[in-house]
Every structure is written in structure tokens, then in C-alpha cells.
Design an enzyme around this catalytic site. Sequence first.
Site, short mmCIF file in Angstrom:
data_model
loop_
_atom_site.label_atom_id
_atom_site.label_comp_id
_atom_site.label_asym_id
_atom_site.label_seq_id
_atom_site.Cartn_x
_atom_site.Cartn_y
_atom_site.Cartn_z
N CYS B 83 21.26 -39.85 -57.02
CA CYS B 83 20.06 -40.42 -57.65
C CYS B 83 20.44 -41.01 -59.02
CB CYS B 83 18.94 -39.40 -57.74
SG CYS B 83 17.34 -40.17 -58.07
N HIS B 197 18.27 -38.56 -52.20
CA HIS B 197 18.64 -37.15 -52.39
C HIS B 197 19.13 -36.55 -51.08
CE1 HIS B 197 17.20 -36.49 -56.51
NE2 HIS B 197 16.37 -37.46 -56.23
N GLU B 199 20.32 -33.73 -50.60
CA GLU B 199 19.91 -32.31 -50.54
C GLU B 199 18.46 -32.15 -50.14
OE1 GLU B 199 20.11 -34.14 -53.20
OE2 GLU B 199 18.73 -33.45 -54.77
#
Lengths: 265, 215
Positions: B83, B197, B199
Amino acid sequence: MREYPDAKIDCQMANIRLIARLDIKGPNLIKGVNLEGVRVVGDPQEFARRYYEAGIDELIYMDAVASLYDRNSLDAIVRHTAENVFVPVTVGGGIRSLDDVGRMLRSGADKLAINTAAIRRPALITEVARRFGAQCMVLSIEAKRTAPGRWEAYTDNGREKTGIDAVAWAKQGVELGAGELLVTSVDQEGTRRGFDVKLLRAIADAVSIPMIASGGLGAPEHLVAAVREGGADAVAMADVLHYGRLSLSAIRDAARSAGLSVRQP
Amino acid sequence: MSAAKVLLVDYGVGNLLSVSRALQACGGAVEQTGDPQRILAAERLVLPGVGAFGGCMEALGRHGLVEPLRAYARSGRPLLGICVGMQLLFDEGEEFGRHVGLGLLQGAVGAIAPVDDAGHRRKIPHVGWSALQPPDGRVAWSGGLLADTRPGQSVYFVHSFAAHPSRPEDLLAVTDYAGCRIASVVGHGAVLGCQFHPEKSGPVGLTMLRRFLSL
């Protein structure tokens, strides 16, 4: 399913997000009607994990009584969720200060939904956006219809009147730095009779940040209406998922066959 | 097989817990630190970032990490920016003023235009799941970070600014957002970045992190 031949969509943004909203009281997942009359549904952790595996796009945890008791008990639940759920998590209910925001972000939250504290002190919106980024500042608006085309913003999980016009407040919130809106219709919440589409449209026309529609989804066509007529970018679902009235894949398929673009997990 | 060691750069911004948990779920042995010496000695580095470009660069500066990160990147060991962490890899960014970046990738970071070429308004920030596509003329990814990713798979974005790599070959994946072409995965050598992202992108994101741990 209804069709919307005249509906205008600005243009295709990201996929429409399907979000599970988990209202929390203490350690339990609860569900009420019109944000009241709650009953215990189960262990939030189990539901969160199940929704993740079914391909949910995001989760919202809302501490239903946090404002009332001036506390927030979500830390532990959120921290635990981050162990095995890898989609964005929004946390709301009882977030009052920059410290609260920082603590929840460190616990694994990605965004904070703030209602009561922002109404009491609108500058909090700007402070959160400056310090942590607008992307994590979700302005939560609980709106109740007062007259045709008019809605009042409520605080404390739909319990307290404010006298503030919900649409004007949305606009002000965006000017102050909110990155996203979570719009809950207190009238429709828990009724399974569909979203307050007029409320959504009024807010969508007033702002140009993403909006999550919340409160009232009982059937796939409600989702389609929220997006097509209401201009929502995401829909939050609670009752319909918690009680297994519809599966996430059935909702996704229905959205897709109505021409909406949703993520294929 | 021993766990792949990965160092997560902690400079006081962002949600490190989620990145850390995701790397662990992919079999990574995660160390979280802001110690320049540890960073210089890392086998593999993840640079997260959230908020504004200038604020993040300032925080890196305060922690004395700008030069160590540049030195680490010169070593050719893998670095993944996530990001705003990806945006910082570029020469400069303009968010609340013009700021110098790490300069590990050529190019600049600018705001996503709030209206498209036809005059339709575009909601900013870009929040949500959007599809990854190989850049012009390519049909799939053959190796590296995206080796196990299929064109069209969606990942989670939340950003108002986007990078513009000057070298076309540094663009590894693109994403269409309401007619705007977003540089979603970038890389030059072992310096890699993703605008979304991983994750928070479910199994697709974890697959990518697993690849990163094997580089």
C-alpha cells in the site's frame, strides 16, 4: 427478481462488497430489531471464520452497548479474528478518542466506524483522518425517517435523537475527512424488509465517497435495489446470514444474475 | 524445512498485526522491528504503510530508516512494499505537498483523478476488491511474486493515490478502477510492491505472500 431499466449507475467502481455485520454484546454475537430487543446468536469468532471461508468481502464488528456503558470490549475479539481471518475488519461502537482508534488498529482493525463521538465532537473525524488516514475513518450514520425525504441522525445505537439532519451530516462528515460511510436505517434494521433506498440515494447524491448500506436486507433483491437505486457500494448483512436464511453464495449468485459485479472468491 | 525469515519494518504506522499474522499463516518467521541494524541484516523485508506519503517518509526519517532501507535494497535481497509502503519505493509522492521517496523504483505517486475522461465522477478513495490483470500485451504471469496468481483474481484495495512507474517493465500488474489504470503490482529486481493489501485479500493475497517468502 425486479428489473431496473431506468436505473443509472455512475460507472463501474470496484466490485460491490458483501459485508457481514456482527453486533456484539460482551462476548456474544447478538441480533436485534430496529437496533433493539437483542438476542444472543452465538460466538462471533465462529461466525467470522465461517463467513471468511464462504468468501465474505469484509467484516464489521459493532459493539452494541459500548456507548451506553462507556466502554469497548472488542479488542480481544478483533485480535483473535486477525489470527485466521484475512479480509478487512471494521470496528465500531464506543470509539471515542484517537487513543481508542490507535488501540483498535493495533488489535488488527483496518477501519473504525464512529458515530456518537463524531456527533458530539465533529473535529474527531478530521483528527482521525489526519493521524491514521481517511481510509480508516468510517463515519457511521444511524438515520431515522422523520418525514418523507427527511431523516434524523441518531446516536448510541439508535437510542438518542440529535436533531441533526442525516444527509447534511453525511456531507459535513465527508468535508471533515471521512473516507467511507456506513449508513444504517434504524427503521429498517432487523426487519428483513429491505434497505431505506431513498435514504441511501439522498446521501449518495450528496457525497462522493464509498457508502455501505446497512439495515434491512432480507432478500437478494434488496441488495440490488440498494446498489442500483440507492447508489451503495457495499451492503452489510446480519440477520439473513446469522440465521442462515440465505447463503453467501446464493446472495452472490443473485447479485451477479442481476448484473452486479461481485468478487468471485 | 525451516520457516522463511521475514522482517516487518515497524516505524510506528499502520496495522502491523494483520500483516504479521498473514505472513505467519504463510509459514513465515516474522520479526517486527524498527532497528536499522536488524533491517540491514534481514533476509527478507516487508515495508507496510498507511496514511499519507509525507507522514510515512517523515516517520521513516525519524526512525533513521531511510538510508538503511536504501542500502538493504541495493543488496538485492527481497523487499515488498504494501500500500503506502509500495508508494514510498518511488522517487516522489504528492500528498499534502511534494515529498521525496526512497527512490528504489523510478516514477512518482499522484492522486487518482476524481473524474474520468468522460466527466463521470469517480468515488475516492478506491475501496474494495478489484481484479489484477497483466499489463498490455501479456496474458499471464510466469514467475516471481505473481507466479501462482491468475489474471482476473480480485484483491482488496484502499487508496486515494497511485504510482506511475517510469519504466514500463516495472509494471507487473494493473487494475482498472472506473476507467483509471492503477499500478497494482510493481517491481524491479527484488524490489517489489503491491498497492492492495495482500494480508486482507483472502486466499489470493496469502498465495502471493507465500510466493514472496519463497523468493
